[in-house]
Design an enzyme around this catalytic site. Structure first.
Site, PDB file in Angstrom:
ATOM      1  N   SER A 110      -3.141   0.203  10.482  1.00 54.31           N
ATOM      2  CA  SER A 110      -2.658  -0.830   9.563  1.00 54.31           C
ATOM      3  C   SER A 110      -1.332  -1.425  10.058  1.00 54.31           C
ATOM      4  CB  SER A 110      -2.532  -0.243   8.154  1.00 54.31           C
ATOM      5  OG  SER A 110      -2.371  -1.268   7.191  1.00 54.31           O
ATOM      6  N   HIS A 164     -10.426   0.330   4.269  1.00 48.44           N
ATOM      7  CA  HIS A 164      -9.148   0.136   4.946  1.00 48.44           C
ATOM      8  C   HIS A 164      -8.646   1.407   5.623  1.00 48.44           C
ATOM      9  CE1 HIS A 164      -5.332  -1.665   5.917  1.00 48.44           C
ATOM     10  NE2 HIS A 164      -4.686  -0.699   5.298  1.00 48.44           N
ATOM     11  N   ASP A 219     -13.033  -3.404   4.175  1.00 52.95           N
ATOM     12  CA  ASP A 219     -11.577  -3.366   4.019  1.00 52.95           C
ATOM     13  C   ASP A 219     -11.145  -4.489   3.081  1.00 52.95           C
ATOM     14  OD1 ASP A 219      -8.816  -3.427   4.280  1.00 52.95           O
ATOM     15  OD2 ASP A 219      -8.849  -3.011   6.429  1.00 52.95           O
TER      16      ASP A 219
END
Length: 297
Positions: free
Chosen positions: A143, A270, A240
Site C-alpha cells: 500500500s 486491499h 480492493d
C-alpha cells in the site's frame, strides 16, 4: 503490448510490460513450498537504529545472502503484519537477508504520529537502506509502502535492484482527496482534518490531518515518467476497495523500466493476506531471486 495469461489454479493473471515471459506460467509451475512449516521458528530480535536528529527506528533483521529483502509496511501498519512475517520466514528458509521495520511514530519506533508525513516516512525507508541493509536489496512495499519503495528506488538506484508492490498506493490519499467534491475539500481544510471511513481501523475511520495531505502532494509520482529502471512486480487484488487495481496499471505505465509485470488476484482485497495471496507474494519473491541470481554477485 500487455499480455494477459490467466491461471485458473491460483486465480491470478499476469500483465507483462516487458520483453520477457510473463510470471503466471512460471508461478503456476512452482509447487507450494514447505517453508511455512520447515523454517526455523525463532524470530529476529528487536533492534533500534539511532538517528541523531530523527526518531529512532525499531527494526528486525536477519543476516544472510544477497539480495536481501526489505518489507515496507502500509499506512499506520507496523512490522508485525502477516505478510511481513511470512516473507521473513521464507527468507529464513532460503538463508537470505531480511529486514522489517516500523515507521517513526508507529509501533515500537520513536516519534510523534501527529507530526509524521510521507516525506518523513520516506526518510525512514532511506535510513534503513543506508544504515541497516547491506548489499543489493529487493523492496517489498504494501500500500503506502509501495509508494515509498518507488521513491527509494529513485533515490538509491545502486542499491535497490527490484521492487514488489502489493496494492501499490502511489499518490494514495492525495488522489482520494482531490476526487472529493470541492465543497468537501473546503470543509476538510477548514476543520484541518479528514475523517476517512475505513473497515481496517477498529474505530471505523482514520483521522488524517489536512497538513498530511498537503505535504504528501510534494511526493506524487504519477504526473510524469517514474525513473525506476529495475525489475518491478505489482500485485493487486481486484476486490480492493481502498486502492483500485487500475492504480497498479497506471504505475506500470509510468515506470520507465521495460521489465514490469502486473499480477491481479480476482478475489484479493486491499490487504492481500489470504493464503493464496501470500503464496503469490512468496512465489514472486522467489522468481525475482532466481532471476537476479545470475546478475548479483
Amino acid at each position: 503490448m500487455a499480455a494477459w495469461a490467466p491461471c485458473r489454479r491460483w486465480g491470478w493473471a499476469a500483465v507483462s510490460f516487458g520483453r520477457h515471459p510473463g510470471l503466471s506460467a512460471s508461478l503456476a509451475r512452482k509447487p507450494p513450498r514447505a517453508w511455512w512449516l520447515s523454517a526455523c521458528r525463532q524470530k529476529a530480535s528487536l533492534s533500534f537504529l539511532n538517528r541523531s536528529e530523527l526518531p529512532n527506528l525499531a527494526y528486525k533483521r536477519l543476516k544472510g545472502k544477497t539480495p536481501g529483502i526489505i518489507f515496507i509496511p502500509g499506512y499506520l501498519s507496523n512490522m508485525n503484519g502477516i505478510k511481513a512475517v511470512a516473507v521473513e520466514e521464507f527468507c529464513k528458509s532460503l538463508g537470505h537477508a531480511f529486514i522489517r521495520f516500523d515507521y517513526s511514530g508507529i509501533g515500537s519506533s520513536d516519534g510523534n504520529l501527529a507530526e509524521c508525513t510521507v516525506g518523513k516516512w520516506r526518510k525512514d525507508v532511506l535510513s534503513i537502506l543506508d544504515d541497516v541493509a547491506e548489499g543489493p536489496q529487493i523492496l517489498v512495499g504494501s500500500s503506502l509502502g509501495g509508494w515509498l519503495m518507488l521513491h527509494a528506488a529513485i533515490a538509491r538506484p545502486e542499491k535497490v535492484i527490484a521492487l514488489i508492490g502489493i496494492a501499490t498506493a502511489a499518490d494514495g490519499l492525495v488522489t482520494q482527496y482531490h476526487a472529493l467534491p470541492v465543497e468537501t475539500q473546503k470543509e476538510i481544510e477548514m476543520k484541518g482534518e479528514w475523517t476517512l471511513p475505513s473497515r481496517y481501523n477498529k474505530e471505523g475511520y482514520f483521522r488524517i490531518p489536512y497538513s498530511f495531505i498537503k505535504e504528501a502532494e510534494h511526493h506524487c509520482l504519477l504526473h510524469s515518467p517514474i525513473p525506476v529502471t529495475c525489475p518491478v512486480r505489482l500485485l493487486h487484488g481486484m476486490k480492493d476497495e481502498i486502492v483500485p487495481w487500475q492504480r497498479s496499471l497506471q504505475v506500470a505505465d509510468r515506470i520507465v523500466s521495460p521489465d514490469v509485470d502486473v499480477i491481479l488476484r480476482k478475489q484479493g482485497d486491499h490487504r492481500m493476506k489470504e493464503k493464496a495471496d501470500i503464496h503469490l507474494l512468496i512465489c514472486t519473491i522467489d522468481d525475482l531471486i532466481d532471476k537476479l541470481s545470475t546478475v548479483v554477485p
